[in-house]
Write a protein that holds these residues in place. Structure first.
Motif: not given
Length: 245
Positions: A210-214, A219-226, A232-241
């Motif tokens: 939960k804390d990671f997803f929060d 708002p204004g996060s540098s991340y997009t995620t899918l 059991d779920g696998l999250e792919m998150t991209v960091y783009r400042p």
């Protein structure tokens, strides 16, 4: 009939044979844990009743367990690294070093393609348990020269061992969920634009994440995620400042 690994991943035979054995050992351990009323259900109940007791029970139960990344997930990560050309990779939660073999195989091939030398490309692996770290080193030795030279194992508390890391292209998060956000925040200043984070079991362990997803969805996060449709779920998150195209 060729396995999925044999069809999509072409390392030396010694690596394929090793992975086949390690994945089977991991599966044999984890199947009863996932069963209804099994170890995972017991840990969730213990954590709800008494979080501190739950943490202790989790540590005791997992101390000798593989809990390796599923084969299909590991193959996805391998191909993702090859597609992105990642050269500097961090693995948070190495355990017995199974997924590290896929990471190092990809990084080694990427280094050859980019004409990089040892030291210019690497997988920084982290493991808290000394016995697991020793077994991981043994597995990498068996895997041989396409794997072992590309790995730097940092043993101990990841929040200490990962304090100094160069520009990061990719992070695999397969660790106790309360450690995920602190590690991400520690590494974040070293993320290169376009750095990819992959986190395992984000559906099964959604409460722990939960804390990671929060953080990544703020708002204004540098991340997009899918969330990818793996077991059991696998999250792919991209960091783009912010401000980067």
């Amino acid at each position: 009939m060729a396995t999925q690994t044999q069809r999509t991943f072409h390392p030396p035979d010694r690596v394929l044979s090793l992975l086949r054995s390690l994945h089977q050992q991991s599966l044999d351990q984890e199947t009863p844990l996932k069963a209804t009323g099994g170890g995972y259900d017991q840990l969730r109940q213990a954590s709800k009743t008494n979080p501190e007791n739950g943490r202790q029970k989790t540590a005791e139960l997992m101390r000798d367990k593989f809990i390796a990344l599923d084969e299909d997930k590991a193959l996805f990560v391998y191909h993702l690294l090859r597609a992105t050309g990642a050269l500097n990779v961090v693995e948070a939660g190495t355990s017995y070093g199974v997924s590290t073999i896929y990471l190092a195989s990809a990084v080694g091939q990427n280094a050859v393609d980019a004409r990089k030398e040892l030291g210019e490309a690497r997988v920084i692996a982290t493991e808290h348990e000394h016995a697991k770290a020793a077994k991981a080193r043994e597995h990498w030795r068996v895997a041989g020269p396409t794997v072992e030279p590309w790995i730097e194992l940092r043993e101990g508390d990841a929040l200490e061992t990962l304090k100094e890391v160069p520009g990061i292209d990719f992070v695999l998060l397969d660790i106790w969920t309360p450690m995920v956000l602190p590690i991400v925040k520690l590494l974040e200043p070293s993320f290169r634009p376009g750095c990819v984070l992959v986190a395992d079991n984000t559906i099964r362990s959604a409460e722990g994440y939960k804390d990671f997803f929060d953080h990544i969805n703020a708002p204004g996060s540098s991340y997009t995620t899918l969330t990818l449709p793996y077991s059991d779920g696998l999250e792919m998150t991209v960091y783009r400042p912010r401000g980067e195209n």
